[in-house]
Design an enzyme around this catalytic site. Structure first.
Site, PDB file in Angstrom:
ATOM      1  N   ALA A  15      18.870 -23.718 -20.146  1.00  0.00           N
ATOM      2  CA  ALA A  15      19.364 -23.022 -18.209  1.00  0.00           C
ATOM      3  C   ALA A  15      21.060 -22.790 -19.227  1.00  0.00           C
ATOM      4  O   ALA A  15      21.716 -23.610 -19.692  1.00  0.00           O
ATOM      5  CB  ALA A  15      19.381 -23.704 -17.849  1.00  0.00           C
ATOM      6  N   GLU A  59       7.628 -21.867 -21.781  1.00  0.00           N
ATOM      7  CA  GLU A  59       7.283 -21.596 -20.302  1.00  0.00           C
ATOM      8  C   GLU A  59       7.763 -20.751 -20.343  1.00  0.00           C
ATOM      9  O   GLU A  59       9.326 -21.170 -19.848  1.00  0.00           O
ATOM     10  CB  GLU A  59       6.159 -21.940 -19.306  1.00  0.00           C
ATOM     11  N   ASN A  77      11.559 -13.198 -15.477  1.00  0.00           N
ATOM     12  CA  ASN A  77      12.403 -13.494 -16.503  1.00  0.00           C
ATOM     13  C   ASN A  77      12.580 -12.701 -17.515  1.00  0.00           C
ATOM     14  O   ASN A  77      12.858 -12.900 -18.577  1.00  0.00           O
ATOM     15  CB  ASN A  77      12.509 -14.760 -16.620  1.00  0.00           C
ATOM     16  N   TYR A 123      13.475 -14.638 -26.463  1.00  0.00           N
ATOM     17  CA  TYR A 123      12.284 -15.236 -27.025  1.00  0.00           C
ATOM     18  C   TYR A 123      11.647 -14.387 -28.107  1.00  0.00           C
ATOM     19  O   TYR A 123      11.435 -14.227 -29.253  1.00  0.00           O
ATOM     20  CB  TYR A 123      11.430 -16.222 -26.256  1.00  0.00           C
TER      21      TYR A 123
END
Length: 142
Positions: free
Chosen positions: A71, A100, A105, A112
């Site tokens: 985050a 996950e 998003n 990623y």
């Protein structure tokens, strides 16, 4: 001006602040403290200048890395903080690292993917507030 350090109990309030700002179902300070106490947990906290900017939690079991959260506070996004946190965590001794991510998003999924994570499948209705599928993403390190 970014720096990353290992998170300790002194960082619980900052991690909770990030959780509140970033997630619809944030972890409580008690949950964060409990996770920090777990010997399998590896938490990093990132600062931008002297302000807390983001954090990442990882649990490692038998050489398998499971991301609990990545985050970054909205005002610090797109400054390479999430990538730096993930890169630092990948220095741990693991066969793979997996996570996950909400299907919606797209910025995180793109990050990623650029970092070499692969889509391994879907966890239906994994998230709440709102209900949403998760994409399972894994990167093999060896």
């Amino acid at each position: 001006m970014m720096h990353i350090k290992i998170a300790t109990k002194e960082n619980i309030g900052d991690i909770a602040k990030i959780e509140q700002a970033c997630f619809s179902a944030p972890w409580s300070e008690d949950s964060i403290a409990e996770s920090l106490d777990n010997p399998a947990s590896h938490f990093l906290i990132a600062y931008y200048g002297d302000e807390v900017a983001g954090y990442m939690g990882l649990q490692i079991f038998s050489g398998e890395g499971y991301v609990t959260n990545v985050a970054v506070l909205p005002k610090f996004r797109e400054k390479g903080i999430a990538k730096a946190l993930i890169t630092e965590q990948m220095k741990n001794d693991m066969e793979f690292i997996t996570l996950e991510v909400r299907e919606s998003n797209v910025p995180a999924i793109n990050l990623y993917t650029k970092m070499g994570f692969e889509n391994m499948g879907i966890r239906p209705k994994f998230y709440s507030n709102p209900t949403e599928n998760a994409i399972i993403m894994t990167k093999y390190l060896r």
